[in-house]
Design an enzyme around this catalytic site. Structure first.
Site, short mmCIF file in Angstrom:
data_model
loop_
_atom_site.label_atom_id
_atom_site.label_comp_id
_atom_site.label_asym_id
_atom_site.label_seq_id
_atom_site.Cartn_x
_atom_site.Cartn_y
_atom_site.Cartn_z
N ASN A 33 5.33 -5.45 3.72
CA ASN A 33 4.33 -5.32 4.78
C ASN A 33 3.41 -6.54 4.81
O ASN A 33 3.05 -7.04 5.89
CB ASN A 33 3.51 -4.04 4.59
CG ASN A 33 4.32 -2.79 4.91
OD1 ASN A 33 5.15 -2.79 5.83
ND2 ASN A 33 4.11 -1.73 4.15
N CYS A 76 6.20 -8.08 -1.38
CA CYS A 76 5.49 -7.06 -0.59
C CYS A 76 5.92 -7.26 0.87
O CYS A 76 5.53 -8.24 1.51
CB CYS A 76 3.98 -7.21 -0.73
SG CYS A 76 3.09 -6.00 0.28
N GLN A 80 -2.99 -4.11 -1.71
CA GLN A 80 -2.58 -5.40 -2.31
C GLN A 80 -3.57 -6.49 -1.91
O GLN A 80 -4.10 -6.49 -0.78
CB GLN A 80 -1.17 -5.81 -1.83
CG GLN A 80 -0.04 -5.23 -2.67
CD GLN A 80 0.39 -3.85 -2.25
OE1 GLN A 80 0.33 -3.49 -1.07
NE2 GLN A 80 0.83 -3.03 -3.20
N GLU A 127 3.66 3.73 -5.14
CA GLU A 127 3.83 2.31 -5.45
C GLU A 127 3.37 1.98 -6.87
O GLU A 127 2.27 2.37 -7.27
CB GLU A 127 3.02 1.44 -4.48
CG GLU A 127 3.68 1.23 -3.15
CD GLU A 127 3.04 0.06 -2.39
OE1 GLU A 127 2.69 -0.95 -3.00
OE2 GLU A 127 2.90 0.21 -1.16
N CYS A 140 5.40 1.23 2.52
CA CYS A 140 5.81 0.17 1.58
C CYS A 140 7.05 -0.48 2.20
O CYS A 140 8.09 0.19 2.37
CB CYS A 140 6.12 0.79 0.22
SG CYS A 140 6.77 -0.42 -0.96
N GLY A 141 6.92 -1.74 2.56
CA GLY A 141 8.02 -2.43 3.26
C GLY A 141 9.25 -2.60 2.38
O GLY A 141 10.37 -2.32 2.80
N THR A 142 9.03 -3.07 1.14
CA THR A 142 10.18 -3.22 0.25
C THR A 142 10.76 -1.85 -0.08
O THR A 142 11.98 -1.71 -0.25
CB THR A 142 9.80 -3.98 -1.04
OG1 THR A 142 8.63 -3.37 -1.60
CG2 THR A 142 9.56 -5.46 -0.77
N GLY A 143 9.88 -0.83 -0.16
CA GLY A 143 10.37 0.53 -0.41
C GLY A 143 11.27 1.01 0.71
O GLY A 143 12.32 1.63 0.48
N ASN A 201 -1.16 -6.34 -6.95
CA ASN A 201 -1.36 -4.92 -6.68
C ASN A 201 -2.83 -4.53 -6.84
O ASN A 201 -3.63 -5.30 -7.39
CB ASN A 201 -0.52 -4.09 -7.64
CG ASN A 201 0.91 -3.92 -7.16
OD1 ASN A 201 1.16 -3.92 -5.95
ND2 ASN A 201 1.84 -3.76 -8.10
N HIS A 222 12.79 -0.74 -7.42
CA HIS A 222 12.61 0.55 -6.72
C HIS A 222 13.60 1.58 -7.27
O HIS A 222 14.75 1.26 -7.56
CB HIS A 222 12.88 0.40 -5.22
CG HIS A 222 11.86 -0.47 -4.55
ND1 HIS A 222 10.74 0.03 -3.94
CD2 HIS A 222 11.79 -1.81 -4.42
CE1 HIS A 222 10.01 -0.97 -3.45
NE2 HIS A 222 10.63 -2.10 -3.73
N ASN A 224 -0.60 0.28 5.09
CA ASN A 224 -0.53 -0.36 3.75
C ASN A 224 -1.43 -1.59 3.88
O ASN A 224 -1.10 -2.52 4.59
CB ASN A 224 0.93 -0.72 3.47
CG ASN A 224 1.18 -1.45 2.16
OD1 ASN A 224 2.20 -2.12 2.03
ND2 ASN A 224 0.32 -1.32 1.18
N ASN A 281 11.44 -6.77 -5.98
CA ASN A 281 10.71 -5.89 -6.90
C ASN A 281 11.54 -4.62 -7.13
O ASN A 281 12.45 -4.31 -6.35
CB ASN A 281 9.30 -5.57 -6.35
CG ASN A 281 9.32 -4.99 -4.95
OD1 ASN A 281 10.38 -4.89 -4.31
ND2 ASN A 281 8.17 -4.61 -4.45
N1 LIG Z 1 3.64 -2.12 -5.35
C1 LIG Z 1 4.70 -3.07 -5.19
C2 LIG Z 1 4.31 -4.30 -4.44
C3 LIG Z 1 3.85 -4.05 -3.04
C4 LIG Z 1 4.92 -3.47 -2.12
C5 LIG Z 1 4.43 -3.36 -0.73
N2 LIG Z 1 3.37 -2.54 -0.41
C6 LIG Z 1 5.47 -3.54 0.36
O1 LIG Z 1 5.12 -3.40 1.54
O2 LIG Z 1 6.60 -3.92 0.05
C7 LIG Z 1 5.26 -3.48 -6.56
O3 LIG Z 1 4.57 -3.32 -7.58
O4 LIG Z 1 6.39 -3.97 -6.62
#
Ligand SMILES: N[C@@H](CCC[C@H](N)C(=O)O)C(=O)O
Length: 281
Positions: A80, A78, A49, A210, A219-222, A69, A161, A14, A159
């Site tokens: 990562n 984000c 990003q 994403e 995606c770390g938050t994912g 983004n 999900h 990412n 964010n």
């Molecule tokens: N696309 C996400 C923001 C980026 C998330 C990311 N790649 C991660 O690692 O968490 C959004 O629009 O919320």
């Protein structure tokens, strides 16, 4: 060398263009069109990003991180990129810890002996208003179906999900269903879409579409959202390994509702942004 310096980094593929706005004020307050032009893989530098490190606003923080983004839109979180920025800031400070500030709060990061970084991504939010969803529904069973995907779990890790469990995540056409779900009326701020399968004890395979980007390698938050969703459903414990296209993140949902994410950080190259990409700036 002419141009504004940047470093190209990634967490499990990412990838990010990281600018230092503390040194180069020209990258502060980029507009969406300029950010999208820089992030575009055909005409710009190319990244999932675009990240700008800025001076901290909060006395407790070591630096502020602004996140955009690939489509140029600014977002709240984000995972990562937070590990990548934390590794830069820890290097500057000569410490193994740093506090990274974002628009949604202060994130504690710690460098581990093996080079990985753990970030406390903050307090998870699970109420429908906080995801946010457009109707008052149970966020553990969002009534939403499309093709093989149904019965999503909503999680906000800064964010939004929506996590879908399926028998075989590899078999889902995420390029087809991801954009439709991202823009579904259930998600007034759009959503990141995760498709995942339980592949072992506390082991989850995850693929992601994403928001504002498309399919990414991680995606770390994912991964945080998936770990939390699996625990909420009773499919795993609160500590899980999440396997993404680019590798593994370890996620732990703490009893105080904070979520820890641990994973690697990598630098690809350093470069200089051609001034024509900054447009009016
Ligand atoms: N696309 C996400 C923001 C980026 C998330 C990311 N790649 C991660 O690692 O968490 C959004 O629009 O919320």
């Amino acid at each position: 060398m002419n141009g504004i310096p940047f470093v190209k980094m990634h967490g499990l593929g990412n990838d990010f263009v990281v600018f230092d706005g503390r040194r180069d004020p020209a990258v502060l307050d980029l507009d969406n069109a300029t950010a999208a032009r820089i992030a575009d893989r055909k005409t710009g530098v190319g990244c999932d990003q675009l990240i700008v490190i800025e001076p901290a606003r909060d006395d407790l923080a070591d630096a502020f991180m602004r996140i955009r983004n690939n489509d140029g839109g600014e977002v709240e979180a984000c995972g990562n990129a937070t590990r990548c920025v934390a590794s830069i800031v820890m290097g500057e400070l000569g410490r193994n810890d740093a506090i990274i500030e974002t628009v949604v709060g202060l994130l504690d990061a710690n460098g581990l002996a093996d080079g990985q970084v753990t970030v406390d991504m903050g307090q998870v939010r699970l109420d429908w208003r906080d995801i946010p969803l457009s109707e008052a529904v149970d966020t553990n069973h969002i009534p939403l179906s499309l093709g093989p995907l149904s019965d999503a779990v909503g999680v906000n890790v800064g964010n939004p999900h929506a996590v879908f469990f399926v028998d075989d995540a590899e078999a889902v056409d995420i390029e087809k269903f991801g954009p439709i779900l991202e823009h579904h009326e259930m998600f007034p701020e759009r959503a990141n879409i995760e498709v995942c399968s339980i592949i072992g004890e506390n082991q989850i395979r995850m693929r992601v579409w994403e928001r504002g980007v498309g399919v990414t390698r991680a995606c770390g938050t994912g991964a945080c959202a998936v770990g939390i969703a699996a625990a909420r459903r009773g499919l795993t414990g609160r500590k899980t390994d999440v396997i993404l296209d680019g590798g593994k993140l370890t996620i732990e949902w703490l009893p105080d509702d904070h979520v820890l994410m641990t994973g690697p950080v990598a630098t690809s190259f350093q470069g200089f942004l051609h001034s024509s990409l900054l447009g009016a700036h």
